[in-house]
Design a protein around this motif. Structure first.
Motif, PDB file in Angstrom:
ATOM      1  N   LEU A 216       6.383   0.091  18.212  1.00  0.00           N
ATOM      2  CA  LEU A 216       5.387   0.622  17.287  1.00  0.00           C
ATOM      3  C   LEU A 216       6.057   1.549  16.277  1.00  0.00           C
ATOM      4  CD1 LEU A 216       2.579   1.412  19.852  1.00  0.00           C
ATOM      5  CD2 LEU A 216       2.596  -0.443  18.208  1.00  0.00           C
ATOM      6  N   PHE A 217       5.453   1.657  15.127  1.00  0.00           N
ATOM      7  CA  PHE A 217       5.994   2.471  14.032  1.00  0.00           C
ATOM      8  C   PHE A 217       5.369   3.869  14.053  1.00  0.00           C
ATOM      9  CE2 PHE A 217       6.362  -1.948  12.719  1.00  0.00           C
ATOM     10  CZ  PHE A 217       7.663  -2.010  12.273  1.00  0.00           C
ATOM     11  N   TYR A 218       5.510   4.579  15.183  1.00  0.00           N
ATOM     12  CA  TYR A 218       4.876   5.886  15.321  1.00  0.00           C
ATOM     13  C   TYR A 218       5.388   6.903  14.312  1.00  0.00           C
ATOM     14  CZ  TYR A 218       2.603   4.701  19.734  1.00  0.00           C
ATOM     15  OH  TYR A 218       1.820   4.141  20.688  1.00  0.00           O
ATOM     16  N   PHE A 219       6.697   7.034  14.199  1.00  0.00           N
ATOM     17  CA  PHE A 219       7.256   8.055  13.307  1.00  0.00           C
ATOM     18  C   PHE A 219       6.874   7.793  11.855  1.00  0.00           C
ATOM     19  CE2 PHE A 219      10.661  10.072  10.824  1.00  0.00           C
ATOM     20  CZ  PHE A 219      10.508  11.367  11.275  1.00  0.00           C
ATOM     21  N   THR A 220       6.904   6.533  11.456  1.00  0.00           N
ATOM     22  CA  THR A 220       6.509   6.167  10.093  1.00  0.00           C
ATOM     23  C   THR A 220       5.053   6.531   9.847  1.00  0.00           C
ATOM     24  OG1 THR A 220       8.092   4.355  10.103  1.00  0.00           O
ATOM     25  CG2 THR A 220       6.341   4.236   8.477  1.00  0.00           C
TER      26      THR A 220
ATOM     27  N   VAL B  22      -2.404   5.406   9.644  1.00  0.00           N
ATOM     28  CA  VAL B  22      -3.074   4.840  10.826  1.00  0.00           C
ATOM     29  C   VAL B  22      -2.663   3.383  11.014  1.00  0.00           C
ATOM     30  CG1 VAL B  22      -5.332   4.193  11.755  1.00  0.00           C
ATOM     31  CG2 VAL B  22      -4.997   6.458  10.759  1.00  0.00           C
ATOM     32  N   MET B  23      -2.529   2.648   9.916  1.00  0.00           N
ATOM     33  CA  MET B  23      -2.101   1.249  10.023  1.00  0.00           C
ATOM     34  C   MET B  23      -0.677   1.154  10.579  1.00  0.00           C
ATOM     35  SD  MET B  23      -3.826  -0.247   6.545  1.00  0.00           S
ATOM     36  CE  MET B  23      -2.913  -1.745   6.503  1.00  0.00           C
TER      37      MET B  23
ATOM     38  N   LEU C 298       0.836  -1.205   0.000  1.00  0.00           N
ATOM     39  CA  LEU C 298       0.000   0.000   0.000  1.00  0.00           C
ATOM     40  C   LEU C 298       0.867   1.250   0.000  1.00  0.00           C
ATOM     41  CD1 LEU C 298      -2.794   1.320   0.193  1.00  0.00           C
ATOM     42  CD2 LEU C 298      -2.608   1.111   2.679  1.00  0.00           C
ATOM     43  N   HIS C 299       1.920   1.226   0.785  1.00  0.00           N
ATOM     44  CA  HIS C 299       2.825   2.370   0.847  1.00  0.00           C
ATOM     45  C   HIS C 299       3.495   2.603  -0.509  1.00  0.00           C
ATOM     46  CE1 HIS C 299       5.602   4.832   3.588  1.00  0.00           C
ATOM     47  NE2 HIS C 299       5.742   5.258   2.350  1.00  0.00           N
ATOM     48  N   LEU C 300       4.003   1.551  -1.116  1.00  0.00           N
ATOM     49  CA  LEU C 300       4.671   1.698  -2.410  1.00  0.00           C
ATOM     50  C   LEU C 300       3.703   2.131  -3.503  1.00  0.00           C
ATOM     51  CD1 LEU C 300       7.118  -1.344  -2.305  1.00  0.00           C
ATOM     52  CD2 LEU C 300       7.668   1.089  -2.072  1.00  0.00           C
TER      53      LEU C 300
ATOM     54  N   GLN D 121       3.405   9.414   7.255  1.00  0.00           N
ATOM     55  CA  GLN D 121       2.380   9.078   6.262  1.00  0.00           C
ATOM     56  C   GLN D 121       1.140   9.952   6.437  1.00  0.00           C
ATOM     57  OE1 GLN D 121       3.638   7.609   3.594  1.00  0.00           O
ATOM     58  NE2 GLN D 121       1.964   6.146   3.486  1.00  0.00           N
ATOM     59  N   VAL D 122       0.748  10.189   7.675  1.00  0.00           N
ATOM     60  CA  VAL D 122      -0.413  11.050   7.924  1.00  0.00           C
ATOM     61  C   VAL D 122      -0.120  12.467   7.435  1.00  0.00           C
ATOM     62  CG1 VAL D 122      -1.814  12.119   9.744  1.00  0.00           C
ATOM     63  CG2 VAL D 122      -1.360   9.664   9.799  1.00  0.00           C
TER      64      VAL D 122
END
Length: 165
Positions: A96-100, A156-157, A11-13, A104-105
């Motif tokens: 958790l991947f908070y910064f990532t 969010v994911m 989804l990111h790519l 994205q947000v």
């Protein structure tokens, strides 16, 4: 868990590719099949030579705002992907991947702002040579709008995604 990780990465790519296409392609506004305008150039198809003749878009404040916001969106999404890859291999189990997710947000919010400004202020952005009323939005603006919910959802994911072994 591996399927979720693959799905989030894909989804990111996909959204990153869509953002690149929306930023670089030449159809944010189309008058007909022979004349288009984008964030950088106004192009007209020359039938006699079979080539596109492009001139730099007239710089306005609204256009510069859209250009900056869409480029920032691409940068945020790219940084987010690189940080995700780094976190994937260096972060401890349970992290958790908070910064990532936040990157994205922010990419989604800047893409939203760029698409909204272009949609609402296209009369000020488009060149004076053609009437904006006679044309329609091109697929690049539609791609930018489609990227907004995808970027927000992937952000969010990422925020809720927890690293497991």
């Amino acid at each position: 868990m591996a399927y979720l990780l693959i799905a989030v990465t894909m989804l990111h790519l996909i959204t990153l590719a869509m953002l690149f296409i929306a930023t670089m392609e030449k159809s944010w506004w189309m008058w007909d099949s022979t004349e288009t305008s984008d964030l950088w150039y106004n192009c007209r198809f020359e039938n006699s030579t079979g080539t596109w003749l492009c001139a730099t878009t007239k710089e306005t404040e609204w256009l510069q705002a859209v250009q900056v916001l869409i480029v920032i969106s691409v940068v945020f999404s790219s940084v987010s992907f690189l940080v995700f890859l780094g976190q994937l291999f260096t972060m401890s189990k349970g992290g958790l991947f908070y910064f990532t997710g936040l990157c994205q947000v922010f990419a989604g919010l800047t893409a939203f702002s760029a698409a909204l400004i272009y949609t609402l202020h296209n009369k000020e952005i488009l060149p004076d040579s053609e009437s904006p009323i006679s044309g329609n939005f091109g697929y690049c603006l539609i791609l930018a709008w489609v990227c907004v919910p995808l970027l927000l959802c992937s952000g969010v994911m990422y925020i809720h995604l927890r690293k497991k072994e």
